[in-house]
Every structure is written in structure tokens, then in C-alpha cells.
Design a protein around this motif. Structure first.
Motif, PDB file in Angstrom:
ATOM      1  N   ALA A 148       0.835  -1.211   0.000  1.00 16.90           N
ATOM      2  CA  ALA A 148       0.000   0.000   0.000  1.00 16.90           C
ATOM      3  C   ALA A 148       0.868   1.259   0.000  1.00 16.90           C
ATOM      4  O   ALA A 148       0.565   2.220  -0.714  1.00 16.90           O
ATOM      5  N   TRP A 166      -3.836   3.147  -8.032  1.00 19.46           N
ATOM      6  CA  TRP A 166      -4.649   4.361  -7.959  1.00 19.46           C
ATOM      7  C   TRP A 166      -5.725   4.261  -6.875  1.00 19.46           C
ATOM      8  O   TRP A 166      -6.311   5.251  -6.495  1.00 19.46           O
ATOM      9  N   TYR A 167      -5.981   3.056  -6.345  1.00 22.55           N
ATOM     10  CA  TYR A 167      -6.924   2.870  -5.238  1.00 22.55           C
ATOM     11  C   TYR A 167      -6.209   2.785  -3.894  1.00 22.55           C
ATOM     12  O   TYR A 167      -6.712   2.179  -2.954  1.00 22.55           O
ATOM     13  N   ALA A 168      -5.044   3.407  -3.780  1.00 23.15           N
ATOM     14  CA  ALA A 168      -4.217   3.286  -2.565  1.00 23.15           C
ATOM     15  C   ALA A 168      -4.986   3.664  -1.302  1.00 23.15           C
ATOM     16  O   ALA A 168      -4.868   2.990  -0.275  1.00 23.15           O
ATOM     17  N   LYS A 169      -5.778   4.719  -1.357  1.00 21.60           N
ATOM     18  CA  LYS A 169      -6.528   5.141  -0.167  1.00 21.60           C
ATOM     19  C   LYS A 169      -7.571   4.093   0.215  1.00 21.60           C
ATOM     20  O   LYS A 169      -7.785   3.828   1.397  1.00 21.60           O
ATOM     21  N   LEU A 170      -8.195   3.484  -0.777  1.00 17.72           N
ATOM     22  CA  LEU A 170      -9.157   2.420  -0.509  1.00 17.72           C
ATOM     23  C   LEU A 170      -8.471   1.231   0.147  1.00 17.72           C
ATOM     24  O   LEU A 170      -8.966   0.695   1.137  1.00 17.72           O
ATOM     25  N   TRP A 171      -7.313   0.817  -0.374  1.00 20.67           N
ATOM     26  CA  TRP A 171      -6.577  -0.319   0.203  1.00 20.67           C
ATOM     27  C   TRP A 171      -6.196  -0.012   1.643  1.00 20.67           C
ATOM     28  O   TRP A 171      -6.251  -0.884   2.500  1.00 20.67           O
ATOM     29  N   TRP A 172      -5.776   1.237   1.891  1.00 20.56           N
ATOM     30  CA  TRP A 172      -5.329   1.626   3.226  1.00 20.56           C
ATOM     31  C   TRP A 172      -6.441   1.475   4.255  1.00 20.56           C
ATOM     32  O   TRP A 172      -6.187   1.217   5.428  1.00 20.56           O
ATOM     33  N   LEU A 173      -7.695   1.630   3.839  1.00 20.61           N
ATOM     34  CA  LEU A 173      -8.836   1.478   4.742  1.00 20.61           C
ATOM     35  C   LEU A 173      -9.408   0.059   4.725  1.00 20.61           C
ATOM     36  O   LEU A 173      -9.822  -0.462   5.758  1.00 20.61           O
ATOM     37  N   PHE A 197       1.018   4.339  -2.679  1.00 17.70           N
ATOM     38  CA  PHE A 197       0.952   5.762  -2.343  1.00 17.70           C
ATOM     39  C   PHE A 197       2.123   6.525  -2.952  1.00 17.70           C
ATOM     40  O   PHE A 197       1.979   7.671  -3.356  1.00 17.70           O
TER      41      PHE A 197
END
Length: 120
Positions: A25, A94-101, A29
């Protein structure tokens, strides 16, 4: 082997799994600027973690003599998903924020099922 051994092995697998997924992740980012060595060690850690989780989880189920209850089926499904998330994070940064949550949320669900062992 004792149930304590399987529990400790399972916890080691959990630690390694989230270490590797966190590395994936963070790489997402950073825009994919990790070194080749970093990618290899994260991938190897991810694979080792999945193996430890599988072996220790089923070993612990056998020691507890519970059969294969519904919560264990769900945890097996989460194991498959968390195995695939490693690939998804690398292929869809590009979905890094989604993966982080999403990754900790899946871990929390797995922890709840393992601790509470709800009867469905």
C-alpha cells in the motif's frame, strides 16, 4: 503440537501479512517507486504469511475439534481475499486510499471471527 504453538504461529502470520500488505500500500501511495528488492521481499513475506496462516489456522481447528463451523468458512474466504489483495494493490495503485482502509477492516473482521467464534 499444542494449541499455544498454533496460536503463536497464526499471530506471526498475521503480523507478516499486514507488514507485507502495508508495504504494498505504501508503494502504491508513492506512485510505484519502490526498489526491485523491496518488491521481492514484500511478495515473499506475503506468501510466507499466507502459508503460516493456512497451516496454523487449520492446525488450530483440528486441535479444537470443532469441525469446520461457518466462521471458519468465512475466515477461509477472507484468507483468499487478503491473498488476492496483495496482487490488486500492486496492479491498481490508484486505489491506494481504498486499500489503506479496506485491508485493516478485513483484518478486524477476521480477528472478530477468530476471537468471538459466532454461531451463525
Amino acid at each position: 503440537m499444542s494449541p499455544v504453538f498454533y496460536k503463536l504461529l497464526h499471530l506471526l502470520g498475521v503480523i507478516l501479512l499486514f507488514l507485507s500488505l502495508g508495504g504494498f500500500a505504501l508503494k502504491a501511495f508513492a506512485g510505484g517507486s519502490a526498489t526491485e528488492d523491496g518488491k521481492k521481499i514484500a511478495a515473499a513475506t506475503h506468501g510466507l504469511a499466507l502459508l503460516l496462516l493456512l497451516v496454523s489456522g487449520f492446525g488450530l481447528l483440528a486441535k479444537m475439534q470443532l469441525g469446520f463451523p461457518t466462521w471458519a468458512w468465512i475466515k477461509t474466504g477472507l484468507w483468499v481475499i487478503l491473498g488476492g489483495v496483495g496482487v490488486a494493490v500492486r496492479r491498481m495503485p490508484w486505489y491506494a486510499k481504498l486499500w489503506w482502509l479496506l485491508i485493516p477492516a478485513l483484518g478486524l473482521l477476521a480477528a472478530y471471527l477468530g476471537v468471538a467464534k459466532p454461531a451463525f
